[in-house]
Motif scaffolding. Structure first.
Motif, PDB file in Angstrom:
ATOM      1  N   GLU A   1      17.644  27.969  28.114  1.00 55.78           N
ATOM      2  CA  GLU A   1      18.658  28.218  27.099  1.00 55.78           C
ATOM      3  C   GLU A   1      19.408  29.496  27.440  1.00 55.78           C
ATOM      4  O   GLU A   1      18.808  30.522  27.764  1.00 55.78           O
ATOM      5  CB  GLU A   1      18.050  28.366  25.700  1.00 55.78           C
ATOM      6  CG  GLU A   1      19.101  28.648  24.629  1.00 55.78           C
ATOM      7  CD  GLU A   1      18.544  28.853  23.235  1.00 55.78           C
ATOM      8  OE1 GLU A   1      19.306  29.226  22.339  1.00 55.78           O
ATOM      9  OE2 GLU A   1      17.327  28.652  23.057  1.00 55.78           O
ATOM     10  N   LYS A   2      20.725  29.400  27.379  1.00 56.80           N
ATOM     11  CA  LYS A   2      21.552  30.567  27.668  1.00 56.80           C
ATOM     12  C   LYS A   2      21.971  31.237  26.360  1.00 56.80           C
ATOM     13  O   LYS A   2      22.361  30.576  25.396  1.00 56.80           O
ATOM     14  CB  LYS A   2      22.787  30.165  28.474  1.00 56.80           C
ATOM     15  CG  LYS A   2      22.439  29.397  29.746  1.00 56.80           C
ATOM     16  CD  LYS A   2      21.458  30.143  30.627  1.00 56.80           C
ATOM     17  CE  LYS A   2      20.795  29.257  31.646  1.00 56.80           C
ATOM     18  NZ  LYS A   2      19.776  29.943  32.442  1.00 56.80           N
ATOM     19  N   ASP A   3      21.886  32.539  26.355  1.00 51.45           N
ATOM     20  CA  ASP A   3      22.200  33.333  25.170  1.00 51.45           C
ATOM     21  C   ASP A   3      22.889  34.590  25.671  1.00 51.45           C
ATOM     22  O   ASP A   3      22.277  35.417  26.358  1.00 51.45           O
ATOM     23  CB  ASP A   3      20.917  33.673  24.416  1.00 51.45           C
ATOM     24  CG  ASP A   3      21.142  34.478  23.142  1.00 51.45           C
ATOM     25  OD1 ASP A   3      22.203  35.112  23.017  1.00 51.45           O
ATOM     26  OD2 ASP A   3      20.253  34.468  22.271  1.00 51.45           O
ATOM     27  N   THR A   4      24.178  34.731  25.363  1.00 54.33           N
ATOM     28  CA  THR A   4      24.938  35.842  25.928  1.00 54.33           C
ATOM     29  C   THR A   4      24.442  37.207  25.469  1.00 54.33           C
ATOM     30  O   THR A   4      24.815  38.230  26.046  1.00 54.33           O
ATOM     31  CB  THR A   4      26.434  35.710  25.582  1.00 54.33           C
ATOM     32  OG1 THR A   4      26.585  35.563  24.153  1.00 54.33           O
ATOM     33  CG2 THR A   4      27.035  34.506  26.274  1.00 54.33           C
TER      34      THR A   4
ATOM     35  N   HIS B   1      16.167  35.371  34.256  1.00 57.68           N
ATOM     36  CA  HIS B   1      17.308  35.234  33.360  1.00 57.68           C
ATOM     37  C   HIS B   1      18.583  35.172  34.203  1.00 57.68           C
ATOM     38  O   HIS B   1      18.912  36.141  34.890  1.00 57.68           O
ATOM     39  CB  HIS B   1      17.376  36.414  32.392  1.00 57.68           C
ATOM     40  CG  HIS B   1      16.184  36.521  31.490  1.00 57.68           C
ATOM     41  ND1 HIS B   1      16.072  35.824  30.313  1.00 57.68           N
ATOM     42  CD2 HIS B   1      15.030  37.245  31.624  1.00 57.68           C
ATOM     43  CE1 HIS B   1      14.913  36.107  29.743  1.00 57.68           C
ATOM     44  NE2 HIS B   1      14.262  36.967  30.515  1.00 57.68           N
TER      45      HIS B   1
ATOM     46  N   HIS C   1      25.211  30.586  22.349  1.00 60.49           N
ATOM     47  CA  HIS C   1      23.957  29.945  22.745  1.00 60.49           C
ATOM     48  C   HIS C   1      24.292  28.613  23.422  1.00 60.49           C
ATOM     49  O   HIS C   1      25.037  27.807  22.856  1.00 60.49           O
ATOM     50  CB  HIS C   1      23.072  29.641  21.537  1.00 60.49           C
ATOM     51  CG  HIS C   1      22.875  30.790  20.601  1.00 60.49           C
ATOM     52  ND1 HIS C   1      21.707  31.520  20.550  1.00 60.49           N
ATOM     53  CD2 HIS C   1      23.689  31.339  19.656  1.00 60.49           C
ATOM     54  CE1 HIS C   1      21.807  32.456  19.626  1.00 60.49           C
ATOM     55  NE2 HIS C   1      23.003  32.365  19.058  1.00 60.49           N
TER      56      HIS C   1
ATOM     57  N   GLY D   1      22.785  33.364  34.143  1.00 61.01           N
ATOM     58  CA  GLY D   1      23.800  32.814  33.257  1.00 61.01           C
ATOM     59  C   GLY D   1      24.218  31.400  33.579  1.00 61.01           C
ATOM     60  O   GLY D   1      24.848  30.735  32.752  1.00 61.01           O
ATOM     61  N   THR D   2      23.866  30.917  34.768  1.00 58.14           N
ATOM     62  CA  THR D   2      24.293  29.568  35.137  1.00 58.14           C
ATOM     63  C   THR D   2      23.549  28.534  34.298  1.00 58.14           C
ATOM     64  O   THR D   2      22.360  28.677  34.016  1.00 58.14           O
ATOM     65  CB  THR D   2      24.072  29.308  36.638  1.00 58.14           C
ATOM     66  OG1 THR D   2      24.737  28.111  37.026  1.00 58.14           O
ATOM     67  CG2 THR D   2      22.604  29.199  36.982  1.00 58.14           C
ATOM     68  N   THR D   3      24.256  27.514  33.853  1.00 55.13           N
ATOM     69  CA  THR D   3      23.669  26.515  32.966  1.00 55.13           C
ATOM     70  C   THR D   3      23.153  25.323  33.757  1.00 55.13           C
ATOM     71  O   THR D   3      23.620  25.033  34.855  1.00 55.13           O
ATOM     72  CB  THR D   3      24.697  26.028  31.929  1.00 55.13           C
ATOM     73  OG1 THR D   3      25.860  25.546  32.605  1.00 55.13           O
ATOM     74  CG2 THR D   3      25.080  27.135  30.989  1.00 55.13           C
TER      75      THR D   3
ATOM     76  N   THR E   1      21.005  36.915  28.165  1.00 52.10           N
ATOM     77  CA  THR E   1      21.079  36.306  29.493  1.00 52.10           C
ATOM     78  C   THR E   1      21.893  37.163  30.443  1.00 52.10           C
ATOM     79  O   THR E   1      22.892  37.769  30.049  1.00 52.10           O
ATOM     80  CB  THR E   1      21.713  34.899  29.388  1.00 52.10           C
ATOM     81  OG1 THR E   1      20.934  34.107  28.502  1.00 52.10           O
ATOM     82  CG2 THR E   1      21.785  34.229  30.739  1.00 52.10           C
TER      83      THR E   1
END
Length: 777
Positions: A562-565, A528, A291, A530-532, A568
């Motif tokens: 918020e990134k969540d593998t 969605h 996360h 993946g880049t933060t 995301t």
């Protein structure tokens, strides 16, 4: 149609095309080339003149309100039931053998749960070279190297217990200068260098302190020097500096009894954290969930893998309870990664009329104790080593060298800031010795789109951008060659200077990005990616791309911050100036996929062909007959006819993009295509120097960038100004100082950075938009 000369000239420098009067020969190849050129210009002209609703419009950041009112959640804010707290025991020596770690006194302290040393976590980490201990095991490699960790029920208990851990050391001779580290007989930082895993493109040399050597060869430099009318050789250096991001490192991890792992971390690249943790610790990748909430700045310092494996294992060893480790500012200085240092030697051969004939460069990068990203920084500086200039004979050797200092990692520009400091100083000195104006000297040798061959043997793209226009714009704005206003005191002097540069994403040929766009019941869309969001504003620009493509209001587009593998969409990393290009193209593809679904569904409802429909402000309507329409919200979850029958289902668009135009580089010569594109730019400053006090004041900064399309000019200017202030701060103030192998200024009292009062009063940002046909718009 009449095309303005600036457009034609920008695409074909030195080959001006007068379309109405152009002669087309009967030669088939000539006709084909003419058609290709005209088509290219037409496509670019259409792109330039196309009317957009959101693209190219200054738009406030979508994350601005949460950050301004204090409701944004960062890793430090994460609190979990039963959470424990960790602190680090750090080595006072820059190089020492660890004889014993004794935690008996610390264990007896109230609230202490676990004392962990390097022997308890015998794993090796490293994104490119697996040379890094989770905690120092056999040796401490720099002053500040974590050698043990204390886990306690409260932060206060952990802080007290850390002071009671006794570590017995055998001090060793350190090596602190990368040039000394290269010499025979220098202390060896990594005796087991030949045993470490590594990626094939990097080649550590066992028995030395060399983490990697990158070589670039084009032509014959010795022959070039023999033909030169003037040969100039100089040495340059840059110190290590700190990233000084606002939010120090924080990791929260929970290793659960069933083998699943949850990590909350202040990181730039969640999928890299997941992958490297799996590789390093042997945990199945699907069991690791990363996360990443809001990140308080990174500048490359939070790329790759940092403290996450340590905190994961602390959780496991502490009875599977969640553990938080937050570094203080002082700990962040001494125990987290910094930017590389650099020593360089440049030898340049030129003709008397200012043509560059040969250049030989030796870069020696100070990696500190671990290779981390430093080896890739050295590699990037190697292949881009001569900057934005066409030189027929080139030899570059770029060394990345271990020393007993805090380990180095990525930093803004990824080697390009460092190399351009050296190359551009050399350009000024050579121009002075030739008696040629520095602007004229640069213009003679700059890359020419569609014509020049780079040092790696690749022809510069026709749509690559115009470094000459950037240089001319800055020179004109500075008043180059014109009389300047004099200071108000005779002991003060003013001067102007400029530098040209190029920068491409440092990423492998197989790096990829993906995007998912999910429509909601009210016709809004959630993106969605993946880049933060680390302060650069990319997520706002991605929302603009999606709104433009989907035809819905911008306020109806939400980007998951918020990134969540687990949920995301994948992207390789948030590094190297790649996100808007790579993730932006993925978002466009996903938006077009979703739009296609909506139009096909609406076509059945409106009894029309999809090509006859358009989407405007969230309404699908027949072109020319706007009264024949259906709202997107009525289609997003599937359409229901008046009789109750339904068609379709939830609209979900998917898209992806993978790096193109790139190849592996020849291991001996460095020849190949190392980057997907280059961005060109130029910056200039006017400074005032007080010769009595030594004070240097930057009066104004002028910047010109050719960036393709400015998706959000407001954010572009913000990045230019912010980057300029940081660069000024690094140039005039910042340096990590060492004495007896220890960092002397690990705090914001002794480590100086620019404050508000140091910021120049005048900024001028010039955005040049040469269309790049594979870029987002």
């Amino acid at each position: 149609m009449v095309f303005p000369p600036i457009l034609v000239n920008s695409l074909f420098p030195g080959n001006l095309v007068d379309l109405p009067a152009a002669r087309i020969t009967a030669d088939i190849v000539g006709i084909a080339n003419y058609i290709i050129h005209v088509t290219f210009i037409l496509a670019c002209w259409i792109l330039l003149t196309m009317s957009f609703k959101y693209i190219g419009k200054p738009t406030a950041r979508i994350d601005g309100w949460e950050k301004a009112n204090g409701t944004a959640i960062y890793a430090f804010d994460i609190e979990l039931p039963g959470m424990l707290y960790a602190k680090l025991v750090r080595s006072p020596y820059p190089h020492a053998r660890i004889i014993e770690v004794n935690g008996e006194d610390a264990r007896r302290q109230p609230g202490v749960v676990k004392i962990v040393s390097g022997k308890d976590v015998p794993y090796k980490l490293g994104i490119y070279v697996g040379d890094r201990d989770i905690l120092a095991t056999e040796k401490a490699l720099w002053a500040g190297h974590p050698v043990a960790a204390v886990v306690a029920k409260t932060l206060e208990a952990a802080e007290k217990a850390v002071e009671l851990v006794r570590v017995k050391y055998e001090p060793l001779d350190p090596v602190l200068d990368p040039l000394e580290a290269l010499k025979p007989g220098a202390p060896i930082v990594h005796e087991r260098l030949g045993e470490y895993r590594k990626l094939p493109v990097f080649n550590p040399i066992p028995g030395t302190n060399i983490a990697n050597i990158f070589r670039l060869v084009r032509g014959d430099v010795q022959e070039g020097f023999s033909q030169a009318d003037l040969v100039v050789e100089n040495e340059y250096s840059m110190p290590m500096v700190s990233h000084v991001y606002m939010e120090p490192m924080t990791v929260v991890a929970h290793y659960q009894r069933d083998g699943r792992v949850d990590v909350w971390t202040s990181a730039q690249s969640p999928f890299t954290v997941r992958y490297l943790t799996s590789v390093s610790l042997g945990i199945p990748l699907q069991n690791i969930r990363v996360h990443v909430p809001y990140v308080g700045g990174g500048f490359g310092g939070k790329a790759g893998l940092n403290l996450e494996p340590l905190v994961i294992l602390l959780s496991k060893l502490s009875g599977y309870r969640p553990v938080k480790l937050s570094l203080s500012r002082e700990e962040n200085f001494t125990s987290a990664a910094v930017r590389v240092g650099l020593h360089a030697r440049i030898k340049t051969g030129v003709s008397k009329d200012g043509r560059m004939i040969a250049e030989e460069i030796r870069y020696v990068f100070d990696a500190g104790a671990y290779a981390d990203y430093a080896v890739n920084v050295g590699r990037a500086a190697g292949y881009a080593g001569v900057g934005p200039y066409e030189i027929p004979n080139v030899k570059v050797e770029s060394y990345t060298v271990y020393t007993n200092k805090t380990y180095a990692t990525a930093f803004r520009g990824f080697g390009h800031m460092e190399l351009h400091w050296c190359v551009e100083r050399q350009m000024d000195i050579v121009a002075r010795k030739l008696g040629i104006d520095p602007v004229e000297f640069r213009l003679k040798n700059l890359h020419k789109p569609g014509k020049s061959i780079t040092a790696t043997g690749v022809r510069v793209r026709e749509d690559a951008g115009r470094p000459d226009l950037c240089l001319k714009a800055v020179a004109e704005a500075l008043g180059w060659g014109k009389p300047r206003e004099k200071p108000d005191r005779p002991w003060k002097y003013r001067g102007i200077g400029l530098a040209v540069f190029m920068k491409g994403p440092a990423q492998p040929p197989n790096s990829a990005a993906s995007a998912i766009i999910r429509f909601n019941e009210d016709g809004s869309a959630t993106i969605h990616v993946g880049t933060t969001e680390i302060g650069q504003g990319t997520l706002t620009a991605l929302a603009q791309l999606a709104a433009e493509e989907l035809g819905i209001p911008l306020e109806m587009v939400r980007v998951s911050t918020e990134k969540d593998t687990l949920f995301t969409a994948y992207t390789w990393q948030t590094v190297g100036s790649r996100s808007l290009f790579m993730d932006g193209n993925a978002v466009i593809m996903a938006a077009r996929d979703a739009r296609r679904q909506i139009l096909e569904r609406a076509a059945k409802v409106l009894k029309a062909e999809p090509s006859e429909l358009e989407i405007v402000d969230g309404v699908v309507r027949v072109k020319g007959k706007p009264w024949m329409n259906v709202a997107v919200k009525d289609l997003a979850m599937g359409y229901t006819y008046p009789d109750g029958t339904s068609i379709g289902g939830p609209v979900i668009g998917r898209g992806w993009y993978i790096a193109r135009h790139m190849t592996n580089l020849d291991p001996e010569t460095g020849q190949g295509s190392p980057t997907i594109f280059e961005t060109y730019g130029c910056q200039g400053v006017e400074i005032e120097v007080d010769v009595l006090t030594g004070e240097v004041r930057v009066l104004r900064i002028v910047s010109a960038f050719d960036i393709g399309k400015a998706v959000n000019p407001l954010l572009v200017e913000g990045q230019i100004v912010g980057g300029s202030v940081m660069a000024m701060s690094i140039a005039l103030m910042e340096e990590l100082k060492y004495g007896d192998g220890r960092m002397l200024n690990p705090n914001l009292t002794d480590y100086k950075i620019a404050r508000a009062g140091d910021v120049p009063k005048e900024f001028r940002s010039i955005i040049i938009e040469t269309p790049q046909l594979d870029g987002p718009y």
